[in-house]
Design a protein around this motif. Structure first.
Motif, PDB file in Angstrom:
ATOM      1  N   THR A 272      31.589  38.745  24.560  1.00  0.00           N
ATOM      2  CA  THR A 272      32.294  38.295  23.358  1.00  0.00           C
ATOM      3  C   THR A 272      31.387  37.442  22.484  1.00  0.00           C
ATOM      4  O   THR A 272      31.260  37.678  21.271  1.00  0.00           O
ATOM      5  N   PHE A 273      30.735  36.451  23.066  1.00  0.00           N
ATOM      6  CA  PHE A 273      29.903  35.554  22.257  1.00  0.00           C
ATOM      7  C   PHE A 273      28.612  36.228  21.790  1.00  0.00           C
ATOM      8  O   PHE A 273      28.125  35.943  20.692  1.00  0.00           O
ATOM      9  N   ALA A 274      28.060  37.121  22.603  1.00  0.00           N
ATOM     10  CA  ALA A 274      26.880  37.867  22.164  1.00  0.00           C
ATOM     11  C   ALA A 274      27.231  38.772  20.981  1.00  0.00           C
ATOM     12  O   ALA A 274      26.506  38.819  19.975  1.00  0.00           O
ATOM     13  N   VAL A 279      27.482  39.969  14.937  1.00  0.00           N
ATOM     14  CA  VAL A 279      28.299  40.185  13.732  1.00  0.00           C
ATOM     15  C   VAL A 279      28.055  39.086  12.709  1.00  0.00           C
ATOM     16  O   VAL A 279      27.910  39.352  11.503  1.00  0.00           O
ATOM     17  N   LEU A 280      27.962  37.843  13.173  1.00  0.00           N
ATOM     18  CA  LEU A 280      27.755  36.721  12.251  1.00  0.00           C
ATOM     19  C   LEU A 280      26.373  36.765  11.606  1.00  0.00           C
ATOM     20  O   LEU A 280      26.217  36.393  10.439  1.00  0.00           O
ATOM     21  N   MET A 281      25.372  37.215  12.338  1.00  0.00           N
ATOM     22  CA  MET A 281      24.037  37.331  11.760  1.00  0.00           C
ATOM     23  C   MET A 281      23.982  38.432  10.704  1.00  0.00           C
ATOM     24  O   MET A 281      23.236  38.342   9.726  1.00  0.00           O
ATOM     25  N   ILE A 282      24.798  39.473  10.902  1.00  0.00           N
ATOM     26  CA  ILE A 282      24.842  40.572   9.933  1.00  0.00           C
ATOM     27  C   ILE A 282      25.658  40.196   8.702  1.00  0.00           C
ATOM     28  O   ILE A 282      25.443  40.726   7.602  1.00  0.00           O
ATOM     29  N   GLY A 358      26.980  32.655   7.825  1.00  0.00           N
ATOM     30  CA  GLY A 358      26.909  33.452   9.045  1.00  0.00           C
ATOM     31  C   GLY A 358      25.746  33.069   9.938  1.00  0.00           C
ATOM     32  O   GLY A 358      25.860  33.135  11.172  1.00  0.00           O
ATOM     33  N   PHE A 359      24.623  32.650   9.351  1.00  0.00           N
ATOM     34  CA  PHE A 359      23.469  32.263  10.163  1.00  0.00           C
ATOM     35  C   PHE A 359      23.766  31.021  10.997  1.00  0.00           C
ATOM     36  O   PHE A 359      23.456  30.958  12.187  1.00  0.00           O
ATOM     37  N   ALA A 360      24.374  30.015  10.353  1.00  0.00           N
ATOM     38  CA  ALA A 360      24.736  28.788  11.081  1.00  0.00           C
ATOM     39  C   ALA A 360      25.770  29.093  12.155  1.00  0.00           C
ATOM     40  O   ALA A 360      25.698  28.594  13.285  1.00  0.00           O
ATOM     41  N   ALA A 361      26.731  29.946  11.812  1.00  0.00           N
ATOM     42  CA  ALA A 361      27.780  30.314  12.776  1.00  0.00           C
ATOM     43  C   ALA A 361      27.193  31.100  13.943  1.00  0.00           C
ATOM     44  O   ALA A 361      27.591  30.914  15.096  1.00  0.00           O
ATOM     45  N   ALA A 362      26.226  31.984  13.664  1.00  0.00           N
ATOM     46  CA  ALA A 362      25.589  32.763  14.730  1.00  0.00           C
ATOM     47  C   ALA A 362      24.847  31.843  15.687  1.00  0.00           C
ATOM     48  O   ALA A 362      24.858  32.059  16.912  1.00  0.00           O
ATOM     49  N   ALA A 363      24.199  30.811  15.155  1.00  0.00           N
ATOM     50  CA  ALA A 363      23.495  29.850  16.014  1.00  0.00           C
ATOM     51  C   ALA A 363      24.481  29.143  16.942  1.00  0.00           C
ATOM     52  O   ALA A 363      24.203  28.936  18.133  1.00  0.00           O
TER      53      ALA A 363
END
Length: 393
Positions: A272-274, A279-282, A358-363
């Motif tokens: 799920t987290f991966a 998705v968030l990075m995209i 999305g980048f901050a959220a992906a981190a």
């Protein structure tokens, strides 16, 4: 009808009512502000007051009621929730509205905790994840259906009307629960056992995973509508439809994740987290085009709600015979994560970072993934039996 079907259904409806009340006020702030003669930001403190009541009052109410019979407690919490919404419906002043929100919030975390524990009483242990997801789906339905309908009612009949309806609906649900829920004796565990459980390293790691994971999703979701209008170019009406897409994805994602968690909790948590991180990075690259933005919103919805059943199932696995306070604190961690993510997103938006949230959220999602590796052992403990869960909570 089997109680393994009826009780989860009634509990799901109860969670739907609670979830609708929590999020409804945000859609009615202009009307509330105008009627009570305060500014919109001041009216927005009704949201903050509720959140603080959940975070602070949830564990406190859970501790104070840990030795009470479960069925009576569930009904009492619903009555308290109904009273809070009735106060909001009758509020003639801003102060009374805040009081009503706080009263309702005090039962929020404690009731949700109890609902998640009670549902494990009527299903086989191997289906605990699915049952938790079914009850938790009440929140997804609240977002998808309850809040929009409540806002429409508030716009047509005044902002107090939906709160009055919710107060009555809560009483109806309480009556149904009284009819279908078997009598539950007082738990054998006490406050000390609950406190010892909540400070177990693995339980704390799950709670940390919850807070960080929800901060990841909230960073993007809080500002999803401005991003879709300002960057993608959707109209406000189209954004409303997209939020329905998000809600539908959330409902499906939670139910699917619940079934997967019953098969392999460790793989589901990490997957799920991966997936969420990907998705968030995209997301920033999908936003400029409408077709890709729609797909990104759907995938985001699917994975966001998938976190709820897997994390709650994980808490239950690690908490053993005294899970009540641990589940309650984990519920609070959801709210803490949402608040933290909203604050982070707001800071980034203030420096023209709307597209790149999305980048901050992906981190953050990757951080939650890293914590989950410590929270989930290589061999996940065998679920405790439903009867032991109820005795413990």
């Amino acid at each position: 009808m089997k109680k393994s079907i009826v009780v989860p259904a009634v509990l799901m409806v109860s969670v739907f009512v609670v979830g609708t009340s929590e999020y409804l006020i945000a859609g009615l702030l202009p009307q509330v502000a105008a009627d009570l003669r305060v500014s919109v930001p001041t009216a927005g403190q009704a949201v903050t007051a509720y959140a603080l009541g959940v975070v602070i009052g949830g564990p406190l109410v859970t501790i104070l009621t840990v030795r009470l019979p479960r069925k009576g407690l569930a009904l009492g919490l619903l009555l308290l929730f109904s009273a809070g919404n009735a106060i909001c419906a009758l509020a003639g002043s801003y102060e009374l509205l805040i009081a009503g929100r706080v009263v309702a919030s005090l039962s929020h975390a404690a009731f949700l905790t109890l609902a998640l524990l009670l549902v494990t009483r009527v299903v086989e242990p191997r289906r605990a994840g699915t049952a938790i997801a079914a009850v938790g789906s009440g929140f997804s339905v609240a977002t998808l259906l309850g809040v929009p309908v409540g806002v429409l009612l508030g716009e047509g009949a005044g902002w107090r009307a939906p709160f009055a309806v919710l107060a009555v609906l809560t009483l109806v649900v309480a009556g149904l629960l009284a009819a279908v829920l078997p009598r539950q004796d007082a738990p054998a565990t006490g406050v000390r056992a609950e406190l010892r459980t909540v400070v177990r390293p693995r339980v704390l790691l799950v709670i940390a995973t919850t807070a960080v994971g929800l901060a990841a999703t909230s960073t993007v979701f809080t500002y999803l509508a401005p991003a879709l209008t300002g960057i993608t170019g959707f109209t406000p009406a189209a954004v409303s439809i997209l939020l329905l897409v998000y809600g539908a994805g959330s409902l499906a994602g939670g139910l699917i994740a619940g079934r997967l968690a019953d098969r392999s909790l460790a793989v589901t948590v990490r997957g799920t987290f991966a997936g969420l991180a990907v998705v968030l990075m995209i997301f920033p690259f999908a936003l400029p085009w409408q077709a890709s933005a729609v797909l990104a919103v759907l995938a985001f919805g699917l994975l966001t709600s998938a976190t709820t059943p897997v994390l709650q199932s994980l808490v239950l696995r690690h908490a053993g015979d005294a899970p009540t306070l641990a589940v309650s604190v984990n519920v609070c961690a959801f709210n803490i994560g949402i608040a933290a993510g909203s604050a982070l997103g707001g800071g980034l938006v203030a420096v023209d970072g709307l597209r790149w949230l999305g980048f901050a959220a992906a981190a953050l999602s990757l951080a939650a993934l890293a914590i989950s590796y410590a929270a989930v052992p290589r061999r996940t403990p065998v679920p405790v039996s439903a009867s032991r869960l109820v005795r413990g909570g």
